[in-house]
Design an enzyme around this catalytic site. Structure first.
Site, mmCIF file in Angstrom:
data_model
loop_
_atom_site.group_PDB
_atom_site.id
_atom_site.type_symbol
_atom_site.label_atom_id
_atom_site.label_comp_id
_atom_site.label_asym_id
_atom_site.label_seq_id
_atom_site.Cartn_x
_atom_site.Cartn_y
_atom_site.Cartn_z
ATOM 1 N N GLY A 113 0.837 -1.187 0.000
ATOM 2 C CA GLY A 113 0.000 0.000 0.000
ATOM 3 C C GLY A 113 0.869 1.233 0.000
ATOM 4 O O GLY A 113 2.061 1.165 0.339
ATOM 5 N N GLN A 153 3.410 9.912 1.051
ATOM 6 C CA GLN A 153 4.678 9.185 0.937
ATOM 7 C C GLN A 153 5.437 9.530 -0.342
ATOM 8 O O GLN A 153 6.622 9.234 -0.448
ATOM 9 C CB GLN A 153 4.444 7.676 1.014
ATOM 10 C CG GLN A 153 3.980 7.224 2.394
ATOM 11 C CD GLN A 153 3.798 5.724 2.451
ATOM 12 O OE1 GLN A 153 2.769 5.216 2.033
ATOM 13 N NE2 GLN A 153 4.803 5.014 2.937
ATOM 14 N N CYS A 212 6.884 -0.337 6.693
ATOM 15 C CA CYS A 212 6.412 0.845 5.981
ATOM 16 C C CYS A 212 7.532 1.335 5.066
ATOM 17 O O CYS A 212 8.687 1.394 5.491
ATOM 18 C CB CYS A 212 6.046 1.930 6.985
ATOM 19 S SG CYS A 212 5.507 3.470 6.233
ATOM 20 N N LEU A 213 7.169 1.689 3.829
ATOM 21 C CA LEU A 213 8.190 2.165 2.889
ATOM 22 C C LEU A 213 8.870 3.431 3.400
ATOM 23 O O LEU A 213 9.991 3.736 3.015
ATOM 24 C CB LEU A 213 7.567 2.427 1.507
ATOM 25 C CG LEU A 213 7.067 1.189 0.757
ATOM 26 C CD1 LEU A 213 6.442 1.599 -0.574
ATOM 27 C CD2 LEU A 213 8.188 0.192 0.518
ATOM 28 N N HIS A 234 -3.423 1.288 8.054
ATOM 29 C CA HIS A 234 -2.057 1.820 7.969
ATOM 30 C C HIS A 234 -2.007 3.000 6.978
ATOM 31 O O HIS A 234 -1.439 4.045 7.284
ATOM 32 C CB HIS A 234 -1.118 0.684 7.534
ATOM 33 C CG HIS A 234 0.310 1.078 7.342
ATOM 34 N ND1 HIS A 234 1.337 0.539 8.091
ATOM 35 C CD2 HIS A 234 0.906 1.954 6.482
ATOM 36 C CE1 HIS A 234 2.489 1.074 7.707
ATOM 37 N NE2 HIS A 234 2.254 1.933 6.725
ATOM 38 N N GLU A 235 -2.647 2.831 5.815
ATOM 39 C CA GLU A 235 -2.579 3.878 4.786
ATOM 40 C C GLU A 235 -3.403 5.108 5.186
ATOM 41 O O GLU A 235 -2.974 6.233 4.952
ATOM 42 C CB GLU A 235 -3.022 3.338 3.424
ATOM 43 C CG GLU A 235 -2.194 2.173 2.873
ATOM 44 C CD GLU A 235 -0.683 2.391 2.940
ATOM 45 O OE1 GLU A 235 -0.213 3.550 2.860
ATOM 46 O OE2 GLU A 235 0.046 1.392 3.088
ATOM 47 N N HIS A 242 -1.583 7.369 7.443
ATOM 48 C CA HIS A 242 -0.637 8.269 6.757
ATOM 49 C C HIS A 242 -1.309 9.609 6.411
ATOM 50 O O HIS A 242 -0.675 10.657 6.446
ATOM 51 C CB HIS A 242 -0.131 7.644 5.456
ATOM 52 C CG HIS A 242 1.058 6.731 5.625
ATOM 53 N ND1 HIS A 242 2.271 7.169 6.120
ATOM 54 C CD2 HIS A 242 1.230 5.424 5.342
ATOM 55 C CE1 HIS A 242 3.129 6.146 6.134
ATOM 56 N NE2 HIS A 242 2.527 5.076 5.673
HETATM 57 ZN ZN ZN Z 1 3.376 3.216 5.566
#
Ligand code: ZN
Length: 170
Positions: free
Chosen positions: A48, A53, A91-92, A133-134, A137
């Site tokens: 995701g 991000q 997480c990226l 999670h997304e 953000h």
């Molecule tokens: Zn993340």
């Protein structure tokens, strides 16, 4: 192809509250395309990605899970089952950091799709986790904010060590 650099911890855009999308125009469509291209640009392929991000403070997320790619605009979540589950997350934007995070296991997603149509969808287990999670953000929250203080301190320490090792390799 428009590969955008994945923003990592320390970048202020990750801590902003993103603004809702007013109109799904070409800008939003190209943002989603950039997100689709960039989801593989991090330290590992992501399941995701949220617009902040890649540096865009708008309420758009994409999910790349179970063989399908989907974009959700102005997503809202309702918790359907408050019993929570612990599972490891990464997480990226926090390269190489992983920890177990407790999250409700079933949610209802309300969002707009890329063509402007409304969607309501129940999600459980892994899918529910990705969505939470997304959406976090979009509110400037990272998974390290969802663990207890002690764990967070340990994670931050681990992260700064990983970063300095990275610097030494350069
Ligand atoms: Zn993340």
């Amino acid at each position: 192809m428009a590969l955008k650099k994945i923003r990592v911890l320390g970048d202020p855009v990750l801590r902003e509250k993103s603004s809702p999308v007013k109109k799904i125009d070409e800008n939003i469509q190209s943002l989603i395309k950039d997100m689709q291209d960039s989801i593989h640009a991090g330290y590992q392929p992501g399941v995701g990605l949220a617009a902040p991000q890649i540096g865009v403070s708008k309420r758009v997320i994409v999910v790349n899970y179970d063989g399908t790619f989907e974009a959700y605009i102005n997503p809202e979540l309702e918790i359907l089952e408050s019993s929570s589950q612990m599972q490891e997350e990464g997480c990226l934007s926090l390269p190489n950091l992983r920890t177990e995070v407790n999250r409700p296991k079933k949610v209802l997603l309300k969002a707009l799709k890329m063509d402007g149509s409304k969607i309501e969808m129940e999600a459980e287990e892994m899918m529910a986790r990705i969505l939470q999670h997304e959406v976090d953000h979009l509110d400037g929250l990272l998974f390290i904010d969802r663990v207890d203080k002690k764990t967070k301190r340990q994670l931050m320490l681990e992260y700064s060590q990983l970063e300095s090792e990275e610097d030494l390799r350069k």
